[in-house]
Design a protein around this motif. Structure first.
Motif, PDB file in Angstrom:
ATOM      1  N   UNK A  17     -25.917  85.756 -33.391  1.00  0.00           N
ATOM      2  CA  UNK A  17     -24.765  84.887 -33.525  1.00  0.00           C
ATOM      3  C   UNK A  17     -23.659  85.588 -34.311  1.00  0.00           C
ATOM      4  N   UNK A  18     -22.435  85.044 -34.224  1.00  0.00           N
ATOM      5  CA  UNK A  18     -21.297  85.606 -34.940  1.00  0.00           C
ATOM      6  C   UNK A  18     -21.136  85.029 -36.339  1.00  0.00           C
ATOM      7  N   UNK A  19     -21.897  83.992 -36.678  1.00  0.00           N
ATOM      8  CA  UNK A  19     -21.825  83.416 -38.025  1.00  0.00           C
ATOM      9  C   UNK A  19     -23.199  82.876 -38.401  1.00  0.00           C
ATOM     10  N   UNK A  20     -23.417  82.695 -39.683  1.00  0.00           N
ATOM     11  CA  UNK A  20     -24.694  82.190 -40.180  1.00  0.00           C
ATOM     12  C   UNK A  20     -25.253  83.133 -41.222  1.00  0.00           C
ATOM     13  N   UNK A  21     -26.561  83.213 -41.298  1.00  0.00           N
ATOM     14  CA  UNK A  21     -27.249  84.088 -42.235  1.00  0.00           C
ATOM     15  C   UNK A  21     -27.458  85.448 -41.573  1.00  0.00           C
ATOM     16  N   UNK A  22     -27.293  86.527 -42.338  1.00  0.00           N
ATOM     17  CA  UNK A  22     -27.450  87.874 -41.789  1.00  0.00           C
ATOM     18  C   UNK A  22     -28.898  88.094 -41.369  1.00  0.00           C
ATOM     19  N   UNK A  23     -29.076  88.582 -40.157  1.00  0.00           N
ATOM     20  CA  UNK A  23     -30.397  88.901 -39.636  1.00  0.00           C
ATOM     21  C   UNK A  23     -30.658  90.379 -39.842  1.00  0.00           C
ATOM     22  N   UNK A  24     -31.651  90.701 -40.661  1.00  0.00           N
ATOM     23  CA  UNK A  24     -31.937  92.113 -40.933  1.00  0.00           C
ATOM     24  C   UNK A  24     -32.413  92.832 -39.671  1.00  0.00           C
ATOM     25  N   UNK A  25     -32.988  92.087 -38.734  1.00  0.00           N
ATOM     26  CA  UNK A  25     -33.447  92.678 -37.482  1.00  0.00           C
ATOM     27  C   UNK A  25     -32.279  93.068 -36.574  1.00  0.00           C
ATOM     28  N   UNK A  26     -31.120  92.469 -36.765  1.00  0.00           N
ATOM     29  CA  UNK A  26     -29.966  92.738 -35.904  1.00  0.00           C
ATOM     30  C   UNK A  26     -28.834  93.456 -36.640  1.00  0.00           C
ATOM     31  N   UNK A  33     -20.341  98.337 -33.812  1.00  0.00           N
ATOM     32  CA  UNK A  33     -19.187  97.469 -33.640  1.00  0.00           C
ATOM     33  C   UNK A  33     -19.515  96.099 -33.067  1.00  0.00           C
ATOM     34  N   UNK A  34     -20.787  95.778 -32.937  1.00  0.00           N
ATOM     35  CA  UNK A  34     -21.210  94.480 -32.411  1.00  0.00           C
ATOM     36  C   UNK A  34     -21.339  93.510 -33.581  1.00  0.00           C
ATOM     37  N   UNK A  35     -20.595  92.421 -33.548  1.00  0.00           N
ATOM     38  CA  UNK A  35     -20.597  91.454 -34.643  1.00  0.00           C
ATOM     39  C   UNK A  35     -21.697  90.413 -34.574  1.00  0.00           C
ATOM     40  N   UNK A  36     -22.575  90.506 -33.577  1.00  0.00           N
ATOM     41  CA  UNK A  36     -23.653  89.507 -33.451  1.00  0.00           C
ATOM     42  C   UNK A  36     -24.860  89.897 -34.299  1.00  0.00           C
ATOM     43  N   UNK A  37     -24.685  89.775 -35.622  1.00  0.00           N
ATOM     44  CA  UNK A  37     -25.733  90.183 -36.564  1.00  0.00           C
ATOM     45  C   UNK A  37     -26.257  89.009 -37.389  1.00  0.00           C
ATOM     46  N   UNK A  38     -25.941  87.788 -36.976  1.00  0.00           N
ATOM     47  CA  UNK A  38     -26.336  86.617 -37.763  1.00  0.00           C
ATOM     48  C   UNK A  38     -27.401  85.801 -37.036  1.00  0.00           C
ATOM     49  N   UNK A  39     -28.063  84.956 -37.806  1.00  0.00           N
ATOM     50  CA  UNK A  39     -29.060  84.049 -37.244  1.00  0.00           C
ATOM     51  C   UNK A  39     -28.918  82.671 -37.878  1.00  0.00           C
ATOM     52  N   UNK A  40     -29.491  81.679 -37.203  1.00  0.00           N
ATOM     53  CA  UNK A  40     -29.467  80.311 -37.714  1.00  0.00           C
ATOM     54  C   UNK A  40     -30.806  79.651 -37.379  1.00  0.00           C
ATOM     55  N   UNK A  41     -31.303  78.887 -38.326  1.00  0.00           N
ATOM     56  CA  UNK A  41     -32.567  78.177 -38.159  1.00  0.00           C
ATOM     57  C   UNK A  41     -32.258  76.721 -37.837  1.00  0.00           C
ATOM     58  N   UNK A  42     -32.844  76.195 -36.760  1.00  0.00           N
ATOM     59  CA  UNK A  42     -32.613  74.805 -36.389  1.00  0.00           C
ATOM     60  C   UNK A  42     -33.936  74.079 -36.294  1.00  0.00           C
ATOM     61  N   UNK A  43     -33.994  72.952 -36.990  1.00  0.00           N
ATOM     62  CA  UNK A  43     -35.178  72.112 -36.977  1.00  0.00           C
ATOM     63  C   UNK A  43     -34.889  70.882 -36.123  1.00  0.00           C
ATOM     64  N   UNK A  44     -35.899  70.345 -35.478  1.00  0.00           N
ATOM     65  CA  UNK A  44     -35.669  69.179 -34.627  1.00  0.00           C
ATOM     66  C   UNK A  44     -35.268  67.963 -35.457  1.00  0.00           C
ATOM     67  N   UNK A  45     -34.334  67.187 -34.942  1.00  0.00           N
ATOM     68  CA  UNK A  45     -33.888  65.964 -35.617  1.00  0.00           C
ATOM     69  C   UNK A  45     -34.955  64.883 -35.556  1.00  0.00           C
ATOM     70  N   UNK A  46     -35.520  64.705 -34.388  1.00  0.00           N
ATOM     71  CA  UNK A  46     -36.498  63.641 -34.188  1.00  0.00           C
ATOM     72  C   UNK A  46     -37.843  64.255 -33.846  1.00  0.00           C
TER      73      UNK A  46
END
Length: 176
Positions: A17-26, A33-46
């Motif tokens: 992703x382009x925003x979020x927490x930095x992913x050390x794997x990416x 020059x690739x800005x897709x170095x972020x990650x985001x954790x999503x938990x189910x609402x229901x």
């Protein structure tokens, strides 16, 4: 614990992703020059789960009556907040009449008006009613039946309880 395990299994990580927490794997992508170095954790609402609490309200459970009401109230409150499909039933028998009381579901809310304990323990009939309610609640991925009893079943269907529970397990119901 059941709900925490479910949430942990259903948590997804979105990487690249382009925003979020930095992913050390990416992070190596930044050197190219690739800005897709972020990650985001999503938990189910229901939580995609149905729960039925089945309470033995026979005379032999009279010393546990306060526990029955405390457990039903606490679970009703907690599972409503978690947005889990939930129903609480109580069962007993008097004068050869089986009584199944709804203590909680979304339609009636919390209702503990039937606090009278009866003499016999029709566990087969109580389990059959609980299983039918779990199957009625919809096509949830996980169905859980929690049966609170002292184990002194004495109805005519008692010898058939293992077969009833085996059929329920085949329908995807976990019993505790």
């Amino acid at each position: 614990r059941i709900f925490q395990q479910y949430r942990d299994r259903r948590t997804d990580y979105y990487r690249g992703l382009y925003s979020g927490k930095v992913s050390t794997r990416r992070l190596h992508r930044a050197g190219y020059g690739d800005g897709r170095v972020f990650q985001r954790k999503e938990r189910p609402e229901e939580i995609d789960m149905s729960v039925c609490l089945l309470m033995d309200c026979s005379g032999s459970m009279s010393r546990h009556q306060d526990n029955i009401w405390d457990i039903t109230t606490a679970l009703s409150d907690a599972l409503s907040k978690e947005k889990v499909e939930y129903i609480a039933l109580g069962y007993s028998e008097a004068a050869q009449n089986v009584h199944i009381a709804r203590f909680f579901d979304r339609e009636v809310g919390l209702h503990l008006g039937n606090k009278r304990l009866w003499s016999s323990t029709p566990s087969y009939e109580g389990l059959a009613a609980a299983i039918a309610q779990l199957l009625r609640l919809g096509q949830r991925k996980r169905r859980i039946l929690i049966h609170y009893t002292d184990g002194s079943a004495n109805s005519s269907g008692t010898p058939h309880i293992p077969q009833l529970l085996d059929r329920a397990r085949q329908d995807g119901i976990e019993d505790y």
